[in-house]
Design an enzyme around this catalytic site. Structure first.
Site, short mmCIF file in Angstrom:
data_model
loop_
_atom_site.label_atom_id
_atom_site.label_comp_id
_atom_site.label_asym_id
_atom_site.label_seq_id
_atom_site.Cartn_x
_atom_site.Cartn_y
_atom_site.Cartn_z
N LYS A 13 0.82 -1.23 0.00
CA LYS A 13 0.00 0.00 0.00
C LYS A 13 0.85 1.27 0.00
CE LYS A 13 -2.13 -0.41 3.98
NZ LYS A 13 -1.70 -1.69 4.53
N ARG A 88 -9.56 1.42 8.95
CA ARG A 88 -9.20 0.04 9.27
C ARG A 88 -10.30 -0.68 10.03
NH1 ARG A 88 -3.32 1.09 9.10
NH2 ARG A 88 -2.19 -0.86 9.16
N ARG A 122 11.24 -5.45 4.98
CA ARG A 122 10.89 -4.04 4.77
C ARG A 122 11.83 -3.11 5.54
NH1 ARG A 122 4.85 -2.17 5.01
NH2 ARG A 122 4.79 -3.24 7.01
N ARG A 152 10.90 -1.32 11.08
CA ARG A 152 9.82 -0.89 11.98
C ARG A 152 9.70 -1.84 13.16
NH1 ARG A 152 4.63 0.29 8.20
NH2 ARG A 152 3.66 -0.75 9.97
N ARG A 163 -0.64 -8.67 13.56
CA ARG A 163 -1.15 -7.63 12.64
C ARG A 163 -1.98 -8.26 11.53
NH1 ARG A 163 3.84 -4.68 10.59
NH2 ARG A 163 2.34 -3.34 9.56
P1 AMP Z 1 0.68 1.04 8.91
O1 AMP Z 1 1.89 1.89 8.75
O2 AMP Z 1 -0.48 1.52 8.11
O3 AMP Z 1 0.97 -0.42 8.71
O4 AMP Z 1 0.23 1.19 10.45
C1 AMP Z 1 1.09 0.78 11.50
C2 AMP Z 1 0.30 0.66 12.80
O5 AMP Z 1 -0.28 1.93 13.14
C3 AMP Z 1 -0.89 -0.30 12.77
O6 AMP Z 1 -0.50 -1.65 13.00
C4 AMP Z 1 -1.75 0.25 13.89
O7 AMP Z 1 -1.22 -0.10 15.17
C5 AMP Z 1 -1.56 1.76 13.71
N1 AMP Z 1 -2.56 2.32 12.78
C6 AMP Z 1 -2.33 2.92 11.57
N2 AMP Z 1 -3.47 3.32 11.01
C7 AMP Z 1 -4.47 2.97 11.85
C8 AMP Z 1 -5.87 3.08 11.83
N3 AMP Z 1 -6.51 3.62 10.78
N4 AMP Z 1 -6.57 2.60 12.89
C9 AMP Z 1 -5.95 2.06 13.96
N5 AMP Z 1 -4.63 1.90 14.04
C10 AMP Z 1 -3.88 2.34 13.01
#
Ligand code: AMP
Length: 205
Positions: A13, A88, A122, A152, A163
């Site tokens: 993404k 999400r 990653r 990360r 996740r």
């Molecule tokens: P990402 O970078 O999109 O993979 O997000 C990393 C982490 O941030 C996720 O595993 C969640 O813990 C948190 N996170 C990001 N976006 C959201 C969202 N829309 N709702 C809840 N948690 C989020």
């Protein structure tokens, strides 16, 4: 154009969002990047969010919603934006629908069993959000801004499984949600970066 890009963690993404935003001059609104920035800056929100993120759990809806609203109310989002990693949950999607209309929801279809390996390699830039793989960045530096790339905290093997489970339970149902709304476009996310991008561009045309 108000766009969403959806897909499991590790589906690509962030990479595709960056390509789309560059080409179409749209702001890339990634809630994950915004949260990581808050953690790096030591804000109250960052402190609250960190434990959830490190455990591979979702940050509570009210925290993420406030962050998102604040971001899309900025003037650069007036003529459109691309949301990456938001919504999400169904509650987030409902709340989003009350603020703006979504024109297209792009969904990167992937084989969940193959994503853990992608996430293990990653590497990301915490300064500008650039994301790549260890193989593509052997010097360990960000191609966009030169900062050192890092792994990360939530890409560690033990967190990744959680996740993917959280995705399957909370976020995957949003594919049907946007299909019912008539805005869903499915893309085969297991192809190369270039092939996925070509499919997306054909849709956006
Ligand atoms: P990402 O970078 O999109 O993979 O997000 C990393 C982490 O941030 C996720 O595993 C969640 O813990 C948190 N996170 C990001 N976006 C959201 C969202 N829309 N709702 C809840 N948690 C989020």
């Amino acid at each position: 154009m108000n766009l969403i890009i959806m897909g499991a963690p590790g589906s690509g993404k962030g990479t595709q969002a960056a390509l789309i935003c560059k080409k179409h001059e749209l702001p890339h609104v990634s809630t994950g990047d915004l949260l990581r920035k808050n953690i790096a800056d030591g804000t109250e929100l960052g402190k609250k969010a960190k434990a959830f993120m490190d455990a591979g759990k979702l940050v509570p809806d009210e925290l993420v919603l406030a962050l998102l609203k604040d971001r899309i109310e900025k003037s650069d989002c007036k003529n459109g934006f691309l949301l990456d990693g938001f919504p999400r949950t169904k509650a987030q999607a409902d709340a989003l629908g009350k603020i703006v209309e979504i024109d297209i929801a792009l969904n990167l279809d992937t084989d969940l069993n193959k994503l853990a390996d992608r996430m293990a390699s990653r590497r990301v830039c915490l300064k500008c959000g650039y994301s790549t793989s260890a193989e593509l960045a052997p010097d360990g530096k960000c191609k966009e801004c030169g900062e050192p790339l890092v792994i990360r905290d939530d890409d560690k093997r033990e967190v990744v499984e959680n996740r993917l489970k959280v995705y399957a339970e909370n976020t995957a149902p949003l594919v049907e949600y946007y299909k019912a709304a008539g805005v869903l476009k499915n893309i085969d996310g297991m192809q190369s970066i270039e092939a996925v991008n070509a499919e997306i561009e054909a849709i956006l045309k």
